[in-house]
Design an enzyme around this catalytic site. Structure first.
Site, PDB file in Angstrom:
ATOM      1  N   ARG A 252     -37.184  59.857   3.811  1.00 18.50           N
ATOM      2  CA  ARG A 252     -35.753  60.140   3.672  1.00 18.50           C
ATOM      3  C   ARG A 252     -35.264  60.953   4.854  1.00 18.50           C
ATOM      4  NH1 ARG A 252     -35.313  61.344  -2.905  1.00 18.50           N
ATOM      5  NH2 ARG A 252     -36.433  59.424  -3.474  1.00 18.50           N
ATOM      6  N   ARG A 267     -38.368  70.103   0.721  1.00 20.58           N
ATOM      7  CA  ARG A 267     -37.535  68.950   1.097  1.00 20.58           C
ATOM      8  C   ARG A 267     -37.993  68.482   2.465  1.00 20.58           C
ATOM      9  NH1 ARG A 267     -32.551  67.370  -0.731  1.00 20.58           N
ATOM     10  NH2 ARG A 267     -32.305  69.314  -1.884  1.00 20.58           N
ATOM     11  N   SER A 342     -36.931  62.781 -11.870  1.00 17.05           N
ATOM     12  CA  SER A 342     -35.611  62.219 -12.108  1.00 17.05           C
ATOM     13  C   SER A 342     -35.821  60.851 -12.716  1.00 17.05           C
ATOM     14  CB  SER A 342     -34.894  62.099 -10.762  1.00 17.05           C
ATOM     15  OG  SER A 342     -33.626  61.513 -10.949  1.00 17.05           O
ATOM     16  N   ARG A 378     -43.625  68.429  -5.351  1.00 15.27           N
ATOM     17  CA  ARG A 378     -42.809  69.543  -5.842  1.00 15.27           C
ATOM     18  C   ARG A 378     -43.441  70.164  -7.093  1.00 15.27           C
ATOM     19  NH1 ARG A 378     -36.341  68.147  -5.269  1.00 15.27           N
ATOM     20  NH2 ARG A 378     -36.308  68.133  -2.979  1.00 15.27           N
TER      21      ARG A 378
END
Length: 413
Positions: A252, A267, A342, A378
RNA sequence: GGUGGAGUCGCCUAGUGGCCGAGGGCGCACGCCUCGAAAGCGUGUGAGGGGGCAACCCCUCCGUGGGUUCAAAUCCCACCUCCACCGCCA
């Protein structure tokens, strides 16, 4: 994409639902373009029908002149139609999914609704250390060397940290396999179709790595490759639900996140992830969404991490999602809950774009698709923050030991 | 990377410019026959889009995208995939 035929029949329902996520005006623009597309369709098809009738046999000399004229008219009508179609499709592909009525209201991350919390927040009688400071001689996270190699937001995980991370993935994979998911190691380099099909393009363009030379995209999640498994296929009803769990590296660009989470590997541009993906019957997706969340909670609970479950606000959803749950673990050093998993119900949005259908008594219908995080690093970062003692030693959960994780991380360095 | 061959309706296959959006076989569905089944016989059997209350009508799709032609599965160009062989590499 949305169901355009259904939208024509009941535009008010679509407009009201899309207004919740600020897409009502795009929807109205779509309807207008669609109306003119339909007019042009009728004209072009009428001309074409005439041409076909005349071409059943060789025309006479007299007819030839007329048919040449017809060809010109047809070409023009088809040109107009093609332009209208492009305009319509460009709009259609940017309209987000209809939100689920139970998705939380609001446009911001802060508008998420907390559904529940689990676990005890750790009470430290010392100042807990950042994961970056919890390394030892036998294992650590190395951002400085990552930056020297590749720039900011790249992490080396070395020694015991590498083993702990791999154990986390293998543990998660095992858990999900036992739930009936089929393990997959997918391609991470994919063509444009898959990126549009999953809805990452065109809206997430700035966040994706694109290899110009080969016109391939590095995927930001294995959801893309997993969704592609059944693209353009017709599944039998008894093949559903089709459940996959992948492990892959993800990429990303994190455009728009400048200055956010700049310390450590929270991140990064490249990270690994275990990801679930489900194709199921339309009437089952709402229940399946709860189940995916349930699996995620079981995993986080097995790791012993305190967390809360967030019902994400409609305005904060990705374009394909009708509803999304995030699990946010407690990060004591950051002093707040942060997303570690998520899971989204994308209903028929991706299935329409990717043309994934199934056959049953009534005929063909689009499947519903869902995706959810199994685990990323994470979770390991959360363990490092929560499970440390005053000496800087992190005691990893027992469940990871059989998968090759060391008993502890950190301590003397 | 190079050379050769191939991609047609779920599967196999016919089809070299108009009578083909497509014939045959297999499979599948229904019916006849049968105590029942098999065999046999008959009928049907792709997807997408537009119009119509409906019966139904029209358009598109022969790997993909362009082109030639009054007319393209069929001719031309490019690309993709698969198979075979060669080269190179893991």
């Amino acid at each position: 994409m949305i169901d355009l035929k259904a939208a024509r029949k009941d535009p008010d329902h679509f407009r009201t639902a899309l207004a919740r996520r600020g897409a009502a005006q795009d929807f109205d623009a779509l309807l207008a373009v669609d109306a003119s597309w339909r007019e042009l369709t009728e004209r072009a098809e009428g001309l074409r029908a005439r041409q076909k009738r005349s071409s059943k046999s060789a025309p006479s000399e007299a007819e030839l002149a007329e048919l040449r004229q017809l060809r010109e008219e047809l070409a023009e009508a088809q040109g107009d139609l093609a332009r209208a179609e492009t305009e319509r499709n460009d709009l259609l592909i940017t309209i987000p999914n209809l939100p689920d009525p139970s998705a939380a209201d609001g446009m911001e991350e802060d508008d998420a609704q907390t559904l529940r919390t689990w676990g005890e927040l750790p009470a430290f009688d010392f100042t807990p250390r950042d994961p970056l400071d919890l390394g030892s001689k036998t294992g650590w996270i190395d951002m400085a060397r990552g930056a020297r190699l590749s720039g900011s937001r790249f992490a080396y995980r070395i020694g015991d940290v590498a083993l702990a991370e791999m154990a986390l993935y293998r543990f998660t994979l095992d858990r999900l396999i036992s739930k009936g998911f089929l393990p997959v190691l997918p391609p991470v380099l994919v063509g444009e179709q898959a990126m549009y099909g999953t809805g990452f393009l065109p809206t997430e363009e700035s966040n994706t790595y694109h290899l110009e030379k080969d016109d391939l995209y590095l995927t930001g999640t294995s959801e893309v490759a997993l969704a592609g498994i059944h693209a353009d296929e017709r599944l039998e009803e008894d093949e559903l639900p089709a459940r996959y769990v992948a492990f892959s590296t993800n990429f990303r660009r994190e455009a728009g996140a400048a200055g956010k989470d700049t310390r450590g590997m929270f991140r990064v541009h490249q990270f690994d992830k275990v990801e679930m993906y489900v194709c199921c019957l339309p009437e089952e997706s709402v229940e399946y969404h709860e189940r995916l969340l349930g699996y995620e909670e079981e995993i986080v609970q097995a790791l012993g991490l305190p967390y809360r479950v967030q019902n994400i606000a409609v305005g904060d959803l990705g374009a394909p999602a009708a509803k999304k749950y995030d699990i946010e673990a407690w990060f004591p050093v950051q002093g707040r809950y942060r997303e570690i998993t998520s899971c989204s119900n994308t209903t028929d949005y991706q299935a329409r774009r990717l043309n994934i259908r199934f056959r049953r008594a009534g005929g063909l219908d689009y499947v519903h698709t869902l995706n959810g995080t199994g685990a990323t690093a994470r979770a390991l970062l959360a363990m490092m923050e929560n499970f440390q003692d005053s000496s800087g030693t992190v005691t990893l959960p027992e469940v990871l030991r059989p998968y090759g994780a060391p008993a502890t991380l950190g301590g003397q360095r």
